[in-house]
Enzyme design. Sequence first.
Site, PDB file in Angstrom:
ATOM      1  N   CYS A  93      13.372 -20.802  14.843  1.00 22.06           N
ATOM      2  CA  CYS A  93      13.348 -19.378  14.479  1.00 22.06           C
ATOM      3  C   CYS A  93      14.143 -19.075  13.214  1.00 22.06           C
ATOM      4  O   CYS A  93      15.003 -19.832  12.789  1.00 22.06           O
ATOM      5  CB  CYS A  93      13.900 -18.557  15.640  1.00 22.06           C
ATOM      6  SG  CYS A  93      12.891 -18.737  17.132  1.00 22.06           S
ATOM      7  N   ASP A  94      13.831 -17.922  12.649  1.00 23.61           N
ATOM      8  CA  ASP A  94      14.562 -17.443  11.474  1.00 23.61           C
ATOM      9  C   ASP A  94      15.709 -16.542  11.931  1.00 23.61           C
ATOM     10  O   ASP A  94      15.965 -16.402  13.126  1.00 23.61           O
ATOM     11  CB  ASP A  94      13.618 -16.734  10.497  1.00 23.61           C
ATOM     12  CG  ASP A  94      12.926 -15.515  11.096  1.00 23.61           C
ATOM     13  OD1 ASP A  94      13.409 -14.975  12.128  1.00 23.61           O
ATOM     14  OD2 ASP A  94      11.903 -15.088  10.530  1.00 23.61           O
ATOM     15  N   SER A  95      16.388 -15.916  10.995  1.00 33.25           N
ATOM     16  CA  SER A  95      17.552 -15.088  11.336  1.00 33.25           C
ATOM     17  C   SER A  95      17.183 -13.841  12.129  1.00 33.25           C
ATOM     18  O   SER A  95      18.041 -13.225  12.756  1.00 33.25           O
ATOM     19  CB  SER A  95      18.321 -14.695  10.067  1.00 33.25           C
ATOM     20  OG  SER A  95      17.473 -13.957   9.201  1.00 33.25           O
ATOM     21  N   VAL A  97      12.672 -14.708  15.400  1.00 32.42           N
ATOM     22  CA  VAL A  97      11.250 -15.028  15.630  1.00 32.42           C
ATOM     23  C   VAL A  97      10.936 -16.341  14.915  1.00 32.42           C
ATOM     24  O   VAL A  97      11.639 -16.739  13.981  1.00 32.42           O
ATOM     25  CB  VAL A  97      10.305 -13.906  15.138  1.00 32.42           C
ATOM     26  CG1 VAL A  97      10.539 -12.618  15.922  1.00 32.42           C
ATOM     27  CG2 VAL A  97      10.470 -13.660  13.651  1.00 32.42           C
TER      28      VAL A  97
END
EC number: 3.1.2.28
Length: 150
Positions: A18-20, A23
């Site tokens: 996931c990203d920050s 998601v």
Amino acid sequence: MKPKNWLILKRKVRFGDCDSAGVIHFHNLLRWAHESWEESIDIYGIPHQDIFPDSNSHKNQIICPIVNCEANFLSPIKIGDLLSIKIFPKKINNHLFQVNTFFLKDEINVAEGKIIHCSLDVDSKLKVKLPDQLERWIEASNINTNLKEC
């Protein structure tokens, strides 16, 4: 062997996927789509070395590079989500095949991937017939399944 064994897989979304914002990072969907069909052929019983070339030997004289890929995100996929991954391979012609991959969370389609591969001779890079093992996997996936694309 039931098609479900090699056409429906599971994956849990991990922190590193996931990203920050929490998601999945966009590139992971296509990576998962490719990893899923690799896992599918393994479960089906096709040795990886029969499909993917080994740089140390020329046992496999065919390569199958990706010539087209697409990803569609229909709903957020978050850390901890348990996904069902449904795979639908199909032959396009003698040297092209496509794998459609549907990612479901709680039976709801949240993303889709499509990857098209072209079968080439490893040395000449000319188009060649799909490997027999891939033909059998595609045929078995389409004949024996009662699944419908989402």
